[in-house]
Write a protein that holds these residues in place. Structure first.
Motif, mmCIF file in Angstrom:
data_model
loop_
_atom_site.group_PDB
_atom_site.id
_atom_site.type_symbol
_atom_site.label_atom_id
_atom_site.label_comp_id
_atom_site.label_asym_id
_atom_site.label_seq_id
_atom_site.Cartn_x
_atom_site.Cartn_y
_atom_site.Cartn_z
ATOM 1 N N GLY A 228 -4.429 47.315 26.438
ATOM 2 C CA GLY A 228 -3.176 47.213 25.692
ATOM 3 C C GLY A 228 -2.554 47.924 26.280
ATOM 4 N N ILE A 229 -2.687 48.577 26.871
ATOM 5 C CA ILE A 229 -1.014 49.644 27.531
ATOM 6 C C ILE A 229 -1.603 48.565 28.942
ATOM 7 N N LEU A 230 -2.327 48.415 30.504
ATOM 8 C CA LEU A 230 -1.938 47.608 31.050
ATOM 9 C C LEU A 230 -1.545 46.606 31.049
ATOM 10 N N ALA A 231 -2.139 45.250 30.190
ATOM 11 C CA ALA A 231 -1.988 44.471 29.945
ATOM 12 C C ALA A 231 -0.189 43.782 29.648
ATOM 13 N N GLU A 232 -0.180 44.739 28.024
ATOM 14 C CA GLU A 232 1.328 44.418 28.481
ATOM 15 C C GLU A 232 2.160 45.022 28.979
ATOM 16 N N ALA A 233 1.889 46.162 30.248
ATOM 17 C CA ALA A 233 2.562 45.682 31.133
ATOM 18 C C ALA A 233 2.516 44.499 32.860
ATOM 19 N N LEU A 234 1.316 43.937 32.158
ATOM 20 C CA LEU A 234 1.377 42.650 33.497
ATOM 21 C C LEU A 234 1.830 41.974 32.647
ATOM 22 N N VAL A 235 2.124 41.528 31.514
ATOM 23 C CA VAL A 235 2.230 40.624 30.841
ATOM 24 C C VAL A 235 4.064 40.215 31.040
ATOM 25 N N ALA A 236 4.624 41.760 30.568
ATOM 26 C CA ALA A 236 6.592 41.728 30.749
ATOM 27 C C ALA A 236 6.687 41.625 32.269
ATOM 28 N N GLU A 237 5.469 42.083 33.509
ATOM 29 C CA GLU A 237 6.147 42.463 35.168
ATOM 30 C C GLU A 237 5.846 40.818 35.185
ATOM 31 N N LEU A 238 5.147 40.284 34.558
ATOM 32 C CA LEU A 238 5.013 39.333 35.074
ATOM 33 C C LEU A 238 5.751 37.923 35.190
ATOM 34 N N VAL A 239 6.486 38.229 33.475
ATOM 35 C CA VAL A 239 7.617 37.071 33.005
ATOM 36 C C VAL A 239 8.911 38.687 34.181
ATOM 37 N N LEU A 240 9.193 39.110 34.559
ATOM 38 C CA LEU A 240 10.432 39.457 34.299
ATOM 39 C C LEU A 240 10.109 39.004 36.747
ATOM 40 N N ASP A 241 9.139 39.087 37.096
ATOM 41 C CA ASP A 241 9.126 38.307 38.515
ATOM 42 C C ASP A 241 9.029 37.094 38.106
ATOM 43 N N ILE A 242 9.848 36.189 37.480
ATOM 44 C CA ILE A 242 9.887 35.379 37.506
ATOM 45 C C ILE A 242 11.537 34.615 37.430
ATOM 46 N N SER B 87 14.710 36.660 39.100
ATOM 47 C CA SER B 87 15.466 37.461 40.115
ATOM 48 C C SER B 87 15.805 38.547 40.356
ATOM 49 N N LYS B 88 15.996 38.874 39.403
ATOM 50 C CA LYS B 88 16.578 39.729 38.936
ATOM 51 C C LYS B 88 17.055 40.511 37.303
ATOM 52 N N PRO B 89 16.176 41.896 36.888
ATOM 53 C CA PRO B 89 16.664 41.357 35.748
ATOM 54 C C PRO B 89 17.660 41.218 34.816
ATOM 55 N N SER B 90 17.615 40.735 33.883
ATOM 56 C CA SER B 90 18.744 39.791 32.740
ATOM 57 C C SER B 90 18.457 40.447 31.632
ATOM 58 N N GLN B 91 19.074 40.157 30.107
ATOM 59 C CA GLN B 91 18.885 40.126 29.167
ATOM 60 C C GLN B 91 18.073 39.668 28.382
ATOM 61 N N LEU B 92 17.949 37.669 29.012
ATOM 62 C CA LEU B 92 17.298 36.865 28.827
ATOM 63 C C LEU B 92 15.506 37.421 29.669
ATOM 64 N N SER B 93 15.630 38.223 30.358
ATOM 65 C CA SER B 93 14.810 38.564 31.160
ATOM 66 C C SER B 93 13.765 39.427 30.088
ATOM 67 N N PHE B 94 14.350 40.187 29.767
ATOM 68 C CA PHE B 94 13.920 41.821 28.991
ATOM 69 C C PHE B 94 13.611 41.179 27.781
ATOM 70 N N ILE B 95 14.070 39.886 26.717
ATOM 71 C CA ILE B 95 13.524 39.583 25.309
ATOM 72 C C ILE B 95 12.134 38.945 25.162
ATOM 73 N N LEU B 96 12.233 37.930 26.698
ATOM 74 C CA LEU B 96 11.573 37.076 26.655
ATOM 75 C C LEU B 96 9.854 38.538 27.540
ATOM 76 N N ALA B 97 10.562 38.683 28.241
ATOM 77 C CA ALA B 97 9.522 39.940 28.965
ATOM 78 C C ALA B 97 8.577 40.642 27.318
ATOM 79 N N ILE B 98 8.997 41.784 26.354
ATOM 80 C CA ILE B 98 8.582 42.378 25.257
ATOM 81 C C ILE B 98 8.589 41.787 24.319
#
Length: 200
Positions: free
Chosen positions: A87-101, A103-114
């Motif tokens: 679970g931890i590994l998959a959650e980190a991977l899912v969040a990573e994939l969303v954040l990588d969409i 170009s830089k960290p943003s409030q929207l990217s954080f909301i979508l990632a978690i």
């Protein structure tokens, strides 16, 4: 992508924090049987990881933090840790994939990632139960409906509504976690670096 020594140390610190949350808080919440423990741990763990992302705003940093937390999960008390580690590994991977969409960290990217990581927490029992633990989908479905029935006070005959309500709940909690991660992350960086937070 190569990280500097400073970045590796920073990611290790945040990974250790996530791991400590899983080991300490996870053991307590599971012991007292708090509903939706997995969702709470996911939201808090990814909150920590995404604050770490602000300190190391590079592709792969969130997943690396999750890897550290996964390794530390090995020291949890109890016998069944394979599921939580996945679970931890998959959650980190899912969040990573969303954040990588983005170009830089943003409030929207954080909301979508978690939010996406939280949704995975809902989906995971169906995946790991079927592929790893040899369970069939029906018992997993019934467990999910039963959990939602007790949580929302609805009869099991409203199964589809119960599952839909659970999905919405997971997404909302995840979105709140992402919003908090963005706000707290900027507050922490401001406190530590003495710099005004950007675009809070």
């Amino acid at each position: 992508m190569k990280f500097t020594t400073r970045e590796l140390v920073t990611m290790a610190v945040f990974g250790a924090l996530w791991g400590v949350v899983e080991i300490s808080m996870g053991s307590v919440l599971h012991a007292i049987k708090i509903p939706l423990t997995g969702l709470a741990l996911t939201a808090i763990g990814l909150l920590v990881a995404l604050i770490g992302r602000l300190f190391v705003p590079r592709r792969g940093s969130t997943f690396f933090i999750g890897v550290i937390a996964t390794v530390l999960k090995l020291f949890s008390i109890g016998n069944i840790i394979i599921g939580p580690m996945i679970g931890i590994l998959a959650e980190a991977l899912v969040a990573e994939l969303v954040l990588d969409i983005f170009s830089k960290p943003s409030q929207l990217s954080f909301i979508l990632a978690i939010a996406a990581g939280a949704l995975w927490t809902f989906i995971q029992p169906f995946v790991t139960g079927l592929l790893i633990f040899g369970r069939t989908l029906l018992p997993i479905w019934l467990d999910t409906v039963d959990q939602g029935s007790r949580l929302f006070g609805l009869g099991s005959q409203a199964a589809l509504w119960i599952v839909l309500a659970l999905v919405v709940l997971y997404l909302v909690v995840g979105a709140i976690g992402g919003w908090l991660a963005w706000k707290l992350g900027h507050l922490v960086t401001f406190r530590l670096k003495g710099q005004a937070p950007a675009a809070v």
